[in-house]
Design an enzyme around this catalytic site. Structure first.
Site, mmCIF file in Angstrom:
data_model
loop_
_atom_site.group_PDB
_atom_site.id
_atom_site.type_symbol
_atom_site.label_atom_id
_atom_site.label_comp_id
_atom_site.label_asym_id
_atom_site.label_seq_id
_atom_site.Cartn_x
_atom_site.Cartn_y
_atom_site.Cartn_z
ATOM 1 N N ASP A 177 -10.103 2.943 35.729
ATOM 2 C CA ASP A 177 -11.416 3.031 36.360
ATOM 3 C C ASP A 177 -11.982 4.433 36.474
ATOM 4 O O ASP A 177 -12.975 4.654 37.185
ATOM 5 C CB ASP A 177 -11.390 2.339 37.720
ATOM 6 C CG ASP A 177 -11.486 0.839 37.554
ATOM 7 O OD1 ASP A 177 -12.214 0.387 36.657
ATOM 8 O OD2 ASP A 177 -10.824 0.119 38.317
ATOM 9 N N ASP B 263 -14.101 -5.956 33.558
ATOM 10 C CA ASP B 263 -14.641 -4.786 34.270
ATOM 11 C C ASP B 263 -14.537 -3.509 33.427
ATOM 12 O O ASP B 263 -15.310 -2.575 33.580
ATOM 13 C CB ASP B 263 -13.877 -4.554 35.577
ATOM 14 C CG ASP B 263 -13.472 -5.803 36.331
ATOM 15 O OD1 ASP B 263 -13.228 -6.838 35.689
ATOM 16 O OD2 ASP B 263 -13.359 -5.741 37.560
HETATM 17 N N1 GLY Z 1 -13.261 -3.629 39.228
HETATM 18 C C1 GLY Z 1 -12.923 -4.307 40.381
HETATM 19 C C2 GLY Z 1 -13.916 -5.255 40.900
HETATM 20 O O1 GLY Z 1 -14.942 -5.517 40.345
HETATM 21 O O2 GLY Z 1 -13.638 -5.788 41.960
#
Ligand code: GLY
Length: 404
Positions: A115, A181
């Site tokens: 992330d 994601d």
């Molecule tokens: N990337 C984590 C979420 O969307 O909760």
């Protein structure tokens, strides 16, 4: 810095807006409200002793949860302050945006989850866009180097999560999980090539997007949350979920990440397949029989208790922001108009008292009613800093696209 400045100035502006004779348009009222609420949040952060307290959500006891720099959400509050500056033109916000951005600088070196794109793009990326500071460009490129270490050539993807021995992920049989994601982290790689001239980042992003396009989507246009690849052969081993209600369900935020992520991939590559993917997944959401009238999705479109299931304002904000960009892409005039109107409709819902908190309430976050993970029982029907971030981004994109 002068504690209390923002709340006092912003409240005065808000009172002026309410008592003036001219009615205030919903978007102007939304920006003014953000100035008031985030002004109070900044004042609170400034009043806390010690290291930067990074507002993220609220705890079950109602107190504000402040995240660590390694949390995937650590860039959103700094990024939201940049957007507030852009929306209001208030230069007094810039030193705060800089301070909070620089407080999360360590994120650029993070290699143990994917992330870093969210974290560094929302903070340093916006700071770079608005100030041109070359140190911020360096942070972006360094972050892209960190993210690139997670590329797995056998599968052609960037691994999202590590699988530690004895972990729940290992128990599920995963070896190389990739979540939808992760499409959101590609913008960092595309930007790093633009900034550095090193095409390797762009190539990794394209490889990841291509494999995701092939493996993550169902015939109806919705996407799986987790694709686990065999780390040796690179083949798909599992099609699962982590935050949705079932492997086969349409977890709302996952659909939002897909719509937004493939729109960004189209922006940097011009590949029409990416734009078609974003369009297809949005059309799935739009036509879904469980999409509520106010267009703020349930946390999962297949949640068993609908209509008595929590909504996810964060998914709505991400979709609205993506739609403003999509409406400027070659989707055809009718669709462009329809997408903008749909985004406006979402934004008007989010800007209503049903979703927008009254000043001083909701832990001083803008939006109510988001969900982190219902299956895990974590942060259900709460404010989340990324809901606020994408809401502000959508307000900015709407304004930018109106003035073209
Ligand atoms: N990337 C984590 C979420 O969307 O909760």
């Amino acid at each position: 810095m002068k504690t209390g400045f923002f709340a006092v100035a912003a409240l005065a502006a808000a009172v002026g807006a309410c008592t003036g004779s001219k009615p205030v348009a919903w978007d102007e009222a939304a920006i003014e409200n953000a100035r008031v609420q985030m002004g109070m949040q900044i004042d609170t952060v400034e009043s806390l002793a010690g290291e930067f307290h990074n507002p993220t959500t609220i705890n079950p006891d109602g107190s504000v949860h402040y995240c660590e720099v390694t949390d995937w959400r650590s860039g959103f509050f700094p990024g939201a302050v940049w957007y507030l500056y852009e929306l209001t033109g208030d230069t007094a916000l810039v030193p705060y945006a800089r301070k909070y951005t620089e407080a999360v600088a360590e994120a650029q070196h993070l290699k143990w989850h994917h992330d870093v794109g969210f974290m560094v793009g929302s903070s340093f990326g916006n700071g770079l866009r608005l100030t041109g500071d070359s140190a911020y460009a360096d942070a972006m490129v360094e972050a892209a180097r960190s993210l690139s270490t997670r590329f797995r050539p056998n599968a052609g993807i960037i691994q999202s999560w590590d699988v530690d021995p004895g972990s729940e992920r290992e128990a599920k049989g995963w070896t190389c999980p990739v979540i939808i994601d992760n499409m959101m982290n590609l913008e960092l790689l595309f930007e790093a090539t633009r900034l550095s001239g090193d095409s390797s980042f762009h190539k990794l992003a394209v490889s990841h997007a291509d494999r995701t396009l092939k493996e993550h989507f169902r015939p109806d246009g919705s996407c799986f949350h987790v694709i686990d690849y065999d780390s040796i052969s690179g083949d798909v081993a599992h099609r699962h979920t982590a935050q949705g209600c079932a492997h086969s369900s349409a977890w709302a935020r996952g659909q939002a990440w897909a719509i937004y992520g493939f729109t960004v991939a189209y922006r940097y590559t011009g590949n029409p397949d990416y734009l078609q993917r974003a369009v297809g997944t949005f059309e799935f959401m739009k036509a879904h029989p469980h999409m509520p009238a106010d267009k703020v999705p349930y946390w999962d479109m297949d949640a068993p208790g609908i209509p008595d299931e929590p909504r996810d304002a964060s998914a709505a904000a991400v979709i609205a922001s993506a739609l403003y960009e999509m409406s400027g892409c070659p989707v055809g005039d009718d669709k462009a108009t329809a997408y903008r109107e749909y985004a406006d409709s979402i934004m008007q819902s989010l800007s209503s008292p049903e979703y927008t908190a009254a000043p001083g309430e909701n832990g001083r976050f803008l939006l109510k009613h988001s969900v982190t993970s219902k299956p895990a029982g974590v942060e259900i029907d709460v404010p989340l800093n990324y809901a606020d971030y994408y809401y502000l981004e959508a307000l900015k994109r709407r304004r930018d696209s109106s003035s073209i």
